[in-house]
Write an enzyme that holds these catalytic residues in place. Sequence first.
Site, PDB file in Angstrom:
ATOM      1  N   ASP A 142      -6.402  19.778 -14.231  1.00 33.27           N
ATOM      2  CA  ASP A 142      -6.792  18.468 -14.769  1.00 33.27           C
ATOM      3  C   ASP A 142      -6.339  18.449 -16.233  1.00 33.27           C
ATOM      4  OD1 ASP A 142      -8.079  16.257 -15.837  1.00 33.27           O
ATOM      5  OD2 ASP A 142      -9.917  16.544 -14.690  1.00 33.27           O
ATOM      6  N   LYS A 163      -7.865   7.238 -19.301  1.00 34.87           N
ATOM      7  CA  LYS A 163      -8.133   7.766 -20.628  1.00 34.87           C
ATOM      8  C   LYS A 163      -6.929   7.546 -21.557  1.00 34.87           C
ATOM      9  CE  LYS A 163     -11.891   8.815 -18.488  1.00 34.87           C
ATOM     10  NZ  LYS A 163     -12.165  10.089 -17.876  1.00 34.87           N
ATOM     11  N   ARG A 166       0.846  -1.206   0.000  1.00 39.03           N
ATOM     12  CA  ARG A 166       0.000   0.000   0.000  1.00 39.03           C
ATOM     13  C   ARG A 166       0.877   1.250   0.000  1.00 39.03           C
ATOM     14  NH1 ARG A 166      -1.854   1.914   4.491  1.00 39.03           N
ATOM     15  NH2 ARG A 166      -2.492  -0.062   5.397  1.00 39.03           N
ATOM     16  N   TYR A 225     -15.319  18.377 -15.268  1.00 38.25           N
ATOM     17  CA  TYR A 225     -15.671  16.954 -15.300  1.00 38.25           C
ATOM     18  C   TYR A 225     -16.738  16.692 -14.238  1.00 38.25           C
ATOM     19  CZ  TYR A 225     -15.559  11.975 -14.703  1.00 38.25           C
ATOM     20  OH  TYR A 225     -15.943  10.664 -14.578  1.00 38.25           O
TER      21      TYR A 225
HETATM   22  C1  LIG Z   1     -12.609  10.577 -16.661  1.00 35.84           C
HETATM   23  C2  LIG Z   1     -12.185  11.875 -16.141  1.00 35.84           C
HETATM   24  C3  LIG Z   1     -11.952  12.058 -14.771  1.00 35.84           C
HETATM   25  C4  LIG Z   1     -12.202  10.971 -13.739  1.00 35.84           C
HETATM   26  O1  LIG Z   1     -11.378   9.872 -13.915  1.00 35.84           O
HETATM   27  P1  LIG Z   1     -11.795   8.351 -13.570  1.00 35.84           P
HETATM   28  O2  LIG Z   1     -10.582   7.589 -13.961  1.00 35.84           O
HETATM   29  O3  LIG Z   1     -13.027   8.030 -14.361  1.00 35.84           O
HETATM   30  O4  LIG Z   1     -12.076   8.289 -12.102  1.00 35.84           O
HETATM   31  C5  LIG Z   1     -11.503  13.306 -14.363  1.00 35.84           C
HETATM   32  N1  LIG Z   1     -11.325  14.326 -15.230  1.00 35.84           N
HETATM   33  C6  LIG Z   1     -11.554  14.174 -16.548  1.00 35.84           C
HETATM   34  C7  LIG Z   1     -11.327  15.339 -17.465  1.00 35.84           C
HETATM   35  C8  LIG Z   1     -11.987  12.954 -17.051  1.00 35.84           C
HETATM   36  O5  LIG Z   1     -12.230  12.822 -18.354  1.00 35.84           O
END
Ligand SMILES: *Cc1c(COP(=O)(O)O)cnc(C)c1O
Length: 371
Positions: free
Chosen positions: A170, A195, A47, A99
């Site tokens: 982000d 992603k 962890r 998001y």
């Molecule tokens: C998908 C996404 C998230 C969240 O990520 P997860 O892996 O689904 O928890 C945050 N910000 C953006 C811009 C995203 O496309």
Amino acid sequence: MKIETIAIHAGNHTDESSKAVIQPIVLSTTFVREADGSFPAGYIYSRSSNPNRTSLENVLAKLEGGVDAAAFASGNAAGMTVFQTLKPGTHVICPDDMYHGLRNQLKNLFAGILDFDFIDVNNETVLIDHIKPNTGLIWIETPSNPLLKITDIKKIVKIAREHKIKVACDNTFATPIGQQPLALGADLVMHSSTKYFGGHSDLMGGALITPEKNEWWAKIRQVQEMGGAIPSPMDCYFLARSIKTLPYRIRGHVHNAQLLAEFLEKHPKIEKVMYPGLLSHPQHQIAKDQMLNFGGMLSFCVKGGQDEAKRLINGLKLFTQATSLGGVESLIEHRASVEGPDTKTPLNLLRASVGLEHIDDLVADIMQALN
Ligand SMILES: *Cc1c(COP(=O)(O)O)cnc(C)c1O
């Protein structure tokens, strides 16, 4: 080293015991303590840290031009970690196009703990008006989801610094191949590695990257370790493996997205296309100045409202109707349906994650569905 080289080498090292060229997956949750009480390899319990996670964090940090990275089980876990490090009562300024999963996290899990506003952060007057004595963080997302709005990172950083406020970005849509927020002054970068980093729609992950090992970073590490929202060694391995091709995948996504955006913009049945690489994008110039490419995501509005948008999406054969983005296969979704009843997303908007199929096949698919 250049980013293509970093992507291939910074997340891997040859195993000294077996001489395996590709770093093995270490599944062990625990590590041997020596007679003197020490842990010779620095690993104690998975962890806290694991060799595959260390390698993944190393490549993530280097790709973003940071000094350290922390990997998480999902993008939302990474975002949640940031919010958990803030002192209760801290005011957070967020973009109005954010998001939805993180916006809902703040609204549902942090209500009464943190104070927050969702505003047009690009409007300098509005932004300055919303800064309070307890404002501790400005959260930005650029390009934004799903409207592909661009936020001028340098401008936000300048205002934030004048008020001693941190800026977290982000960078999921752009990836470090398309944008380097730390070089533009951001204090933290966040990713959903589910992603483009993962790139094959088969694993979940998140990441935070820091430009310096400061007090805030120590807290982030503490939440990561004590909270335990960490990725498994398998996920770390597959993510590090996918990252090796990230720079080349992004080139393909960008190439296809630009051509698709140009095709859609000329089509009489399309009302509007949102892609930062188009001259018609209201912030095209800012995107050009701060991005290395315009990314693989685009949204467009279909003439005739929600019904026509849904008719189009249901007529597609190659684009898969599904949420998420960044995979090699093209995905498309009616975003308002995903975001639920309180969404501000136009009802005739479709969001596309443009994949790596041949652009001619993608265009042909949209043409047949439009006809
Ligand atoms: C998908 C996404 C998230 C969240 O990520 P997860 O892996 O689904 O928890 C945050 N910000 C953006 C811009 C995203 O496309």
